[in-house]
Enzyme design. Structure first.
Site, PDB file in Angstrom:
ATOM      1  N   SER A 132     -27.455  23.958  34.490  1.00 21.19           N
ATOM      2  CA  SER A 132     -27.475  25.421  34.492  1.00 21.19           C
ATOM      3  C   SER A 132     -28.925  25.887  34.533  1.00 21.19           C
ATOM      4  CB  SER A 132     -26.812  25.963  33.216  1.00 21.19           C
ATOM      5  OG  SER A 132     -27.093  27.347  33.016  1.00 21.19           O
ATOM      6  N   TYR A 187     -25.613  26.108  24.156  1.00 24.87           N
ATOM      7  CA  TYR A 187     -25.186  25.844  25.538  1.00 24.87           C
ATOM      8  C   TYR A 187     -26.378  25.442  26.398  1.00 24.87           C
ATOM      9  CZ  TYR A 187     -23.547  26.723  30.286  1.00 24.87           C
ATOM     10  OH  TYR A 187     -23.248  26.596  31.633  1.00 24.87           O
TER      11      TYR A 187
END
Length: 251
Positions: A141, A155
């Protein structure tokens, strides 16, 4: 005759499901895995209705079950006879600011996004080393570029961790052993994971557009790719290199 065979984890929805559709369109045979088998079956039926000659294997898999990960990966390799690509995509987006009493959510994300990804990487690389060929794809990401705030702190850390796993294989130079490694850093792509995020979020693209950029980078076997390239290549550079005060204002 298929173009090759691909195993995708977390393929019951979102980016994983759309990657399955787009890779099927390109001619690949697929093994799609997830916990929700009814959605996998629906996706497989959709793909085979469109491509009657396409082989689609569905496997129930909780990536947090280490034994199941190794068993399913080996089963898929045996059923296909050759496993050409593994896309480690399964993940969670749960999280809360550290120290606010939601260690349970942060731990669950860490276990699914990092520890389970480690098991998947081990299982895939075991197969690829035996074959002396293969393509490992790690879905990271853009949040992995820098420590992120509040609900996405954990995350982002997990996505940085999985990128480092894949980069370790690049450092090992497994390409000399016939194995390619790609780290994909998606930007803001609409998916089931972020469906509650404001629709007007800057730079958010629809699922098909975002996944098309992912698939293109994967097909080119890029070692690292921020996708879509605009605006995430320049934004990724800024995110990684700008002073934290500036990062805080932008992200």
């Amino acid at each position: 005759m298929t173009k090759g065979t691909i195993l995708i984890t977390g393929a019951s929805s979102g980016l994983g499901a759309e990657m399955a559709r787009q890779f099927a369109d390109l001619g690949y045979g697929l093994a799609i895995t997830a916990r929700r088998t009814e959605r996998l079956d629906e996706l497989a039926a959709e793909i085979t209705a469109k491509h009657t000659d396409r082989k689609v294997i569905t496997k129930a898999l909780d990536v947090n079950d280490d034994e199941a990960v190794f068993a399913v990966f080996r089963e898929v390799a045996a059923e296909f006879g050759q496993l050409d690509r593994v896309i480690i995509n399964a993940g969670l987006g749960k999280g809360a600011p550290l120290g606010t009493g939601r260690y349970d959510a942060n731990r669950q994300t860490a276990m699914t996004n990092f520890v389970a990804a480690l098991a998947q990487t081990e299982a895939a690389m075991e197969i690829f080393r035996a074959q002396s060929s293969g393509h490992l794809v790690m879905i990271s990401s853009v949040s992995a570029m820098r420590g992120m705030r509040k609900t996405i702190t954990t995350y982002a850390a997990t996505k940085a961790g999985v990128a480092a796993l894949a980069e370790g294989l690049l450092n090992e130079n497994v390409k000399k052993k016939g194995i390619d490694v790609s780290i994909i850093y998606p930007g803001y792509i609409r998916s089931e994971m972020n469906e509650k995020v404001a629709q007007q979020t800057k730079f958010m693209v629809d699922t098909q557009t975002g996944v098309r950029a992912m698939v293109d980078a994967i097909e080119k076997r890029k070692e690292k790719a921020l996708v879509p390239s605009w605006p995430w290549v320049p934004l990724g550079f800024a995110l990684k290199n700008a002073p934290m005060g500036i990062v805080r204002r932008i992200f």
